[in-house]
Design a protein around this motif. Sequence first.
Motif, PDB file in Angstrom:
ATOM      1  N   LYS A 265     -14.391  -5.563  -0.219  1.00  0.00           N
ATOM      2  CA  LYS A 265     -14.256  -5.039  -1.563  1.00  0.00           C
ATOM      3  C   LYS A 265     -14.390  -3.524  -1.594  1.00  0.00           C
ATOM      4  CE  LYS A 265     -13.917  -8.977  -3.825  1.00  0.00           C
ATOM      5  NZ  LYS A 265     -12.682  -9.326  -4.562  1.00  0.00           N
ATOM      6  N   ALA A 266     -13.521  -2.885  -2.341  1.00  0.00           N
ATOM      7  CA  ALA A 266     -13.595  -1.434  -2.508  1.00  0.00           C
ATOM      8  C   ALA A 266     -14.873  -1.066  -3.260  1.00  0.00           C
ATOM      9  CB  ALA A 266     -12.373  -0.921  -3.262  1.00  0.00           C
TER      10      ALA A 266
ATOM     11  N   HIS B 202     -20.007  -1.112   5.887  1.00  0.00           N
ATOM     12  CA  HIS B 202     -19.127  -0.281   5.076  1.00  0.00           C
ATOM     13  C   HIS B 202     -18.077   0.316   6.006  1.00  0.00           C
ATOM     14  CE1 HIS B 202     -22.370   0.671   1.766  1.00  0.00           C
ATOM     15  NE2 HIS B 202     -21.850  -0.543   1.639  1.00  0.00           N
TER      16      HIS B 202
ATOM     17  N   GLU C   1      -7.461  -5.030   6.621  1.00  0.00           N
ATOM     18  CA  GLU C   1      -8.287  -5.958   5.834  1.00  0.00           C
ATOM     19  C   GLU C   1      -8.097  -7.429   6.205  1.00  0.00           C
ATOM     20  OE1 GLU C   1      -8.951  -7.304   1.142  1.00  0.00           O
ATOM     21  OE2 GLU C   1      -7.309  -5.952   1.694  1.00  0.00           O
TER      22      GLU C   1
ATOM     23  N   SER D 222       0.823  -1.209   0.000  1.00  0.00           N
ATOM     24  CA  SER D 222       0.000   0.000   0.000  1.00  0.00           C
ATOM     25  C   SER D 222       0.855   1.257   0.000  1.00  0.00           C
ATOM     26  CB  SER D 222      -0.920   0.004   1.222  1.00  0.00           C
ATOM     27  OG  SER D 222      -1.815  -1.081   1.181  1.00  0.00           O
TER      28      SER D 222
ATOM     29  N   SER E 123      -7.356   5.135   2.910  1.00  0.00           N
ATOM     30  CA  SER E 123      -7.253   3.901   2.135  1.00  0.00           C
ATOM     31  C   SER E 123      -6.164   2.972   2.650  1.00  0.00           C
ATOM     32  CB  SER E 123      -6.994   4.222   0.658  1.00  0.00           C
ATOM     33  OG  SER E 123      -8.064   4.951   0.106  1.00  0.00           O
TER      34      SER E 123
ATOM     35  N   GLY F 289     -10.887   6.252   0.891  1.00  0.00           N
ATOM     36  CA  GLY F 289     -11.607   5.209   0.182  1.00  0.00           C
ATOM     37  C   GLY F 289     -12.752   4.638   1.004  1.00  0.00           C
ATOM     38  N   LYS F 290     -13.444   3.682   0.412  1.00  0.00           N
ATOM     39  CA  LYS F 290     -14.568   3.038   1.074  1.00  0.00           C
ATOM     40  C   LYS F 290     -14.623   1.582   0.635  1.00  0.00           C
ATOM     41  CE  LYS F 290     -19.504   3.866   2.011  1.00  0.00           C
ATOM     42  NZ  LYS F 290     -20.664   4.760   1.710  1.00  0.00           N
ATOM     43  N   ALA F 291     -14.952   0.701   1.555  1.00  0.00           N
ATOM     44  CA  ALA F 291     -15.037  -0.721   1.237  1.00  0.00           C
ATOM     45  C   ALA F 291     -16.241  -1.341   1.919  1.00  0.00           C
ATOM     46  CB  ALA F 291     -13.752  -1.435   1.658  1.00  0.00           C
TER      47      ALA F 291
ATOM     48  N   SER G  35     -15.083   3.378   5.851  1.00  0.00           N
ATOM     49  CA  SER G  35     -14.580   4.469   5.015  1.00  0.00           C
ATOM     50  C   SER G  35     -13.540   5.278   5.760  1.00  0.00           C
ATOM     51  CB  SER G  35     -15.736   5.372   4.568  1.00  0.00           C
ATOM     52  OG  SER G  35     -16.434   5.877   5.688  1.00  0.00           O
TER      53      SER G  35
ATOM     54  N   ILE H 284      -7.442   1.149   5.750  1.00  0.00           N
ATOM     55  CA  ILE H 284      -8.418   0.092   5.446  1.00  0.00           C
ATOM     56  C   ILE H 284      -7.693  -1.169   4.991  1.00  0.00           C
ATOM     57  CG2 ILE H 284     -10.284  -0.607   3.899  1.00  0.00           C
ATOM     58  CD1 ILE H 284     -11.202   2.338   3.891  1.00  0.00           C
ATOM     59  N   LEU H 285      -6.708  -1.009   4.109  1.00  0.00           N
ATOM     60  CA  LEU H 285      -5.972  -2.158   3.590  1.00  0.00           C
ATOM     61  C   LEU H 285      -5.107  -2.815   4.664  1.00  0.00           C
ATOM     62  CD1 LEU H 285      -4.978  -0.719   0.108  1.00  0.00           C
ATOM     63  CD2 LEU H 285      -6.577  -2.579   0.561  1.00  0.00           C
TER      64      LEU H 285
END
Length: 285
Positions: free
Chosen positions: A283-284, A89, A101, A30, A94, A40-42, A91, A97-98
């Motif tokens: 998932k994004a 969700h 994950e 990343s 990014s 981002g949002k996933a 958000s 979030i990763l």
Amino acid sequence: MISEEQFRTELDLIIKNAVREDVGDGDHSSLACIPPSAQGKAKLLVKDKGIIAGVEFAQLVFQYIDKTLEIEVFVKDGESVKFGDVVFHVSGNSQSILKAERLVLNAMQRMSAIATKTNYFANLLKGTETKILDTRKTTPGIRALEKWAVKIGGGENHRFALYDMIMLKDNHIDFAGGITKAIEKTHTYLADNQKDLKIIVEARNLTEVKEILASKGVYRILLDNFSLEDTKRAVEIIGDACLTESSGGINEHTIAKYAACGVNYISSGALTHSVYNMDLSLKAI
């Protein structure tokens, strides 16, 4: 059982160690291609069916990684899910979030599988007074998560570890020189060390059941690998003297029959050691 404070401490340790193990000195994948300021949002997508578990734990993980991450929950722990459902969700940053994950997915897939299996067993016991219990047959390092999942699925927790309950099994009894000696030594030990722990004693046959009953202060008798006939007889012999637990080789085909014998609990290591992870994806969007 352990206190809520002890349980939360276990969760903190699991998260810290898992992040240390997975992230190390940085999520270089990343860091290499996603700007630090990127937002981002996933979504947590279900690709299976069963009982979802680990939503609250996922929130703890996201908050540990980055307190600015925002989670919108659509499905709560313990609710049924099917293919295509979106659980939540998340958000915010990014990279954060990763970073979270894989820990979120690993935990939720495992917890949901355990909750689903526990729920299946618990439903087989509906209409009886018998409760389904887990065991210490858990994955080293994440016992708190697996026992949490059992409760989410409608089961109850046995002792958490070696320190929160006395359980005299066959090897303890044999090394101590017999059932009566093992129980006597246990009472002495608890008195000498000012400990207030419940005592469970394993019985291998009806003769041992009677010997256990001759001693006082036993909380529960574990009927290990008893036939249905001997289980019924043991329950009659024990009466209201203490609680009863059946264990050993009991599966979905026989669990209702053992419950019909009148035991208070049925314990099953299969709740935690024999499950297939629920298929989930982050998932994004």
